[in-house]
Write a protein that holds these residues in place. Sequence first.
Motif, mmCIF file in Angstrom:
data_model
loop_
_atom_site.group_PDB
_atom_site.id
_atom_site.type_symbol
_atom_site.label_atom_id
_atom_site.label_comp_id
_atom_site.label_asym_id
_atom_site.label_seq_id
_atom_site.Cartn_x
_atom_site.Cartn_y
_atom_site.Cartn_z
ATOM 1 N N TRP A 103 58.150 37.605 19.169
ATOM 2 C CA TRP A 103 57.728 36.757 20.281
ATOM 3 C C TRP A 103 57.283 35.423 19.677
ATOM 4 C CZ3 TRP A 103 53.840 38.757 24.541
ATOM 5 C CH2 TRP A 103 53.804 37.834 25.589
ATOM 6 N N LEU A 104 58.048 34.391 19.910
ATOM 7 C CA LEU A 104 57.776 33.092 19.326
ATOM 8 C C LEU A 104 56.491 32.506 19.905
ATOM 9 C CD1 LEU A 104 59.398 31.385 17.244
ATOM 10 C CD2 LEU A 104 60.221 30.033 19.185
ATOM 11 N N GLY A 105 55.601 32.066 19.024
ATOM 12 C CA GLY A 105 54.339 31.489 19.462
ATOM 13 C C GLY A 105 54.325 29.979 19.323
ATOM 14 N N HIS A 106 53.198 29.377 19.670
ATOM 15 C CA HIS A 106 53.046 27.930 19.511
ATOM 16 C C HIS A 106 53.060 27.535 18.036
ATOM 17 C CE1 HIS A 106 52.257 26.983 23.731
ATOM 18 N NE2 HIS A 106 51.484 28.063 23.793
ATOM 19 N N ALA A 107 52.524 28.415 17.176
ATOM 20 C CA ALA A 107 52.509 28.176 15.726
ATOM 21 C C ALA A 107 53.143 29.376 15.029
ATOM 22 C CB ALA A 107 51.083 27.963 15.240
ATOM 23 N N HIS A 108 53.532 29.165 13.774
ATOM 24 C CA HIS A 108 54.314 30.191 13.086
ATOM 25 C C HIS A 108 53.722 30.604 11.741
ATOM 26 C CE1 HIS A 108 57.003 28.636 16.118
ATOM 27 N NE2 HIS A 108 57.089 27.478 15.488
ATOM 28 N N GLU A 109 52.597 30.013 11.349
ATOM 29 C CA GLU A 109 52.066 30.258 10.011
ATOM 30 C C GLU A 109 51.226 31.534 9.929
ATOM 31 O OE1 GLU A 109 51.670 27.332 11.621
ATOM 32 O OE2 GLU A 109 53.331 26.303 10.574
ATOM 33 N N SER A 110 50.694 32.014 11.050
ATOM 34 C CA SER A 110 49.772 33.162 11.030
ATOM 35 C C SER A 110 50.212 34.242 12.015
ATOM 36 C CB SER A 110 48.345 32.691 11.358
ATOM 37 O OG SER A 110 47.918 31.702 10.451
ATOM 38 N N PRO A 111 51.357 34.864 11.776
ATOM 39 C CA PRO A 111 51.865 35.868 12.717
ATOM 40 C C PRO A 111 51.065 37.168 12.673
ATOM 41 C CG PRO A 111 53.260 35.779 10.784
ATOM 42 C CD PRO A 111 52.265 34.669 10.635
ATOM 43 N N THR A 112 51.088 37.874 13.778
ATOM 44 C CA THR A 112 50.472 39.201 13.888
ATOM 45 C C THR A 112 51.557 40.238 14.123
ATOM 46 O OG1 THR A 112 48.326 38.418 14.698
ATOM 47 C CG2 THR A 112 48.965 40.657 15.308
ATOM 48 N N VAL A 113 51.407 41.395 13.487
ATOM 49 C CA VAL A 113 52.331 42.517 13.688
ATOM 50 C C VAL A 113 51.573 43.662 14.352
ATOM 51 C CG1 VAL A 113 53.869 44.193 12.605
ATOM 52 C CG2 VAL A 113 53.694 41.875 11.663
ATOM 53 N N LEU A 114 52.026 44.079 15.521
ATOM 54 C CA LEU A 114 51.483 45.251 16.211
ATOM 55 C C LEU A 114 52.463 46.396 16.025
ATOM 56 C CD1 LEU A 114 50.232 43.601 19.536
ATOM 57 C CD2 LEU A 114 48.968 43.984 17.398
ATOM 58 N N VAL A 202 58.257 36.149 6.204
ATOM 59 C CA VAL A 202 57.119 36.401 7.091
ATOM 60 C C VAL A 202 55.975 37.032 6.299
ATOM 61 C CG1 VAL A 202 56.303 37.651 9.128
ATOM 62 C CG2 VAL A 202 58.622 36.699 9.089
ATOM 63 N N LYS A 203 54.809 36.411 6.327
ATOM 64 C CA LYS A 203 53.601 36.969 5.728
ATOM 65 C C LYS A 203 52.562 37.120 6.830
ATOM 66 C CE LYS A 203 50.205 36.406 2.019
ATOM 67 N NZ LYS A 203 50.376 37.801 1.578
ATOM 68 N N PRO A 204 52.423 38.334 7.363
ATOM 69 C CA PRO A 204 51.536 38.531 8.514
ATOM 70 C C PRO A 204 50.082 38.164 8.219
ATOM 71 C CG PRO A 204 53.008 40.409 8.240
ATOM 72 C CD PRO A 204 53.152 39.562 7.014
ATOM 73 N N HIS A 205 49.473 37.502 9.192
ATOM 74 C CA HIS A 205 48.046 37.194 9.161
ATOM 75 C C HIS A 205 47.242 38.470 9.412
ATOM 76 C CE1 HIS A 205 44.417 34.811 9.796
ATOM 77 N NE2 HIS A 205 44.233 35.398 10.966
ATOM 78 N N ILE A 431 53.519 42.756 2.014
ATOM 79 C CA ILE A 431 53.630 41.416 2.592
ATOM 80 C C ILE A 431 52.361 40.954 3.301
ATOM 81 C CG2 ILE A 431 56.144 41.540 2.880
ATOM 82 C CD1 ILE A 431 55.681 42.182 5.844
ATOM 83 N N ALA A 432 51.359 41.827 3.438
ATOM 84 C CA ALA A 432 50.160 41.465 4.213
ATOM 85 C C ALA A 432 48.888 41.856 3.470
ATOM 86 C CB ALA A 432 50.189 42.144 5.582
ATOM 87 N N ASP A 433 47.860 41.034 3.606
ATOM 88 C CA ASP A 433 46.566 41.288 2.969
ATOM 89 C C ASP A 433 45.551 41.895 3.924
ATOM 90 O OD1 ASP A 433 47.460 40.163 0.543
ATOM 91 O OD2 ASP A 433 46.939 38.138 1.232
ATOM 92 N N HIS A 434 45.787 41.765 5.218
ATOM 93 C CA HIS A 434 44.815 42.243 6.208
ATOM 94 C C HIS A 434 45.494 43.229 7.142
ATOM 95 C CE1 HIS A 434 43.089 38.443 4.755
ATOM 96 N NE2 HIS A 434 41.938 39.038 4.943
ATOM 97 N N ILE A 435 45.272 44.518 6.872
ATOM 98 C CA ILE A 435 45.880 45.599 7.649
ATOM 99 C C ILE A 435 44.754 46.454 8.213
ATOM 100 C CG2 ILE A 435 47.412 47.592 7.595
ATOM 101 C CD1 ILE A 435 48.764 46.312 5.126
ATOM 102 N N LEU A 436 44.765 46.644 9.532
ATOM 103 C CA LEU A 436 43.757 47.462 10.206
ATOM 104 C C LEU A 436 44.445 48.581 10.975
ATOM 105 C CD1 LEU A 436 41.409 44.588 11.428
ATOM 106 C CD2 LEU A 436 41.019 46.157 9.516
ATOM 107 N N ARG A 437 43.708 49.680 11.138
ATOM 108 C CA ARG A 437 44.299 50.881 11.708
ATOM 109 C C ARG A 437 43.386 51.427 12.791
ATOM 110 N NH1 ARG A 437 44.338 49.840 6.491
ATOM 111 N NH2 ARG A 437 46.254 50.071 5.251
ATOM 112 N N PHE A 438 43.813 51.254 14.042
ATOM 113 C CA PHE A 438 42.991 51.676 15.180
ATOM 114 C C PHE A 438 43.871 52.038 16.354
ATOM 115 C CE2 PHE A 438 40.822 50.425 19.180
ATOM 116 C CZ PHE A 438 39.831 51.400 19.179
ATOM 117 N N SER A 439 43.575 53.181 16.973
ATOM 118 C CA SER A 439 44.278 53.623 18.179
ATOM 119 C C SER A 439 43.306 53.525 19.348
ATOM 120 C CB SER A 439 44.764 55.067 18.026
ATOM 121 O OG SER A 439 45.662 55.183 16.941
#
Length: 477
Positions: A103-114, A202-205, A431-439
């Motif tokens: 989903w293309l956002g306004h900015a592209h440097e800090s993407p999120t992966v769900l 891609v380097k996810p934020h 590829i990512a430094d910040h990974i969180l795990r929550f349901s």
Amino acid sequence: MYWALGILFCLIAFMGVIIIRTVSFVPKSKMATNFRKEAVDFDKALFHFSELLKIKTITYTDISRIDETQFKIFKEKLRDFYPAVHEKLEVTYVEPRGILIKWLGHAHESPTVLMSHYDVVPVDEKAWSVPAFSGKIDETYIWGRGTLDTKITLVSILESAEHLLADGFMPANDLYFAFGGDEEISGPSAPAIVELLKSRGVKPHLVLDEGGAIVSNVFPGVDKPCAFVGIGEKGYVDLEIVLRGHGGHSSSPPPQSLTQKLAHAITALEKKPFPAELSPPSRALFNALGRHSTRLYRMIFANLWCFEPLLKWQFTKTGGEMNALIRTTVAVTKLKGSDAFNILPDEAAMGVNMRLLRRDSTKEAIDRVKQIIGGDFEINVVESREASPYTDVESAQWQIVAETIENVYAGIVVAPYLMLGASDSRHYTAIADHILRFSPMVLDDVELGRIHSYDERISIENYEMAIQFFTKIMRQC
């Protein structure tokens, strides 16, 4: 006399430090929130969830048993149910069963992966009170394999996206939805998605995957509901330990049989557990929840510099999850000897599963097992992977997730913890430094026990709140 006064002074100072630290060890203040429920078409969302639960996307370790047509049907249903997602966003099918949506956002440097996965474990239909793939909805629950693990997150993500697209929303930063189709068998779909993202630069934020849930009465002295967010995963090792020798007839056993030697090895492993350590996730957990605990426990958690040995002793003694949080664990899970009662085996074997703290590398853990059991054992490594790095609980990524949880679920305490199991998110450490795990689910002990078991179900309220949670996350990212 002076030495007695010195001891008294030291004792008073010691107690003063304990008391001051305990008194100041209080819950951290929260920002005031004003939760506004999104106007999602929930009746349609219920219908979609029910229909998708009917599709038997079962994965087996014997991949020849996997019915690929079910996975194809599932993807076709997603296209039918979420037309805006498939028309306005970039959908890529990643072999063999992965789905990546951009989903293309306004900015592209800090993407999120769900993240989520849509494959499920096999079922024993005889144990279920309702058909496992019925997608039945009653007044309170939605029933079926995958309701908890974890079609609920996949569907909630897509319902949120469809709603926001209809509302004309565009995310601040690029959003990716990454859905695996073989997580339950540690399959290749998630690694393939990671490789694709890597090839695109891609380097996810932030990466957010399944993990902890909202539960109650699981931490000493805390009776409030707690949202546990995984900030790391333990490492993993499977060992096959084999001993060979002479068998024979059981009527004339030798002084020490192969099975006796194996039993001694098992006993040695149990008597020499790995050293306990309060790792960064454990300290962060105690810091977050200890502030909400009863006075005695609050004193202990506020003064770990003093009471750490006591905690280690207590958790070691009680075992279970608290013990697993503070050490690398070793569990003998498989045993093999003779197939007949009257024959001594000429080969005896055991399977050992280890879950590693980050302090212990796979090599160090295996070497320690070799040292403990000694003898002429053949040790084969079946599978191994290192523990994941930890996500910083002071990071902006943590704040986004924690504040969204607090906003959507009123009155709960958010706490970081170390995941004892594994998820597909482990592949994203490349590829990512910040990974969180929550349901986003509120579960009791009974519901937790239904995961991978029979009569799996999720409350309708849980599903509705999960959609609200992901909608808020997308607005924040």
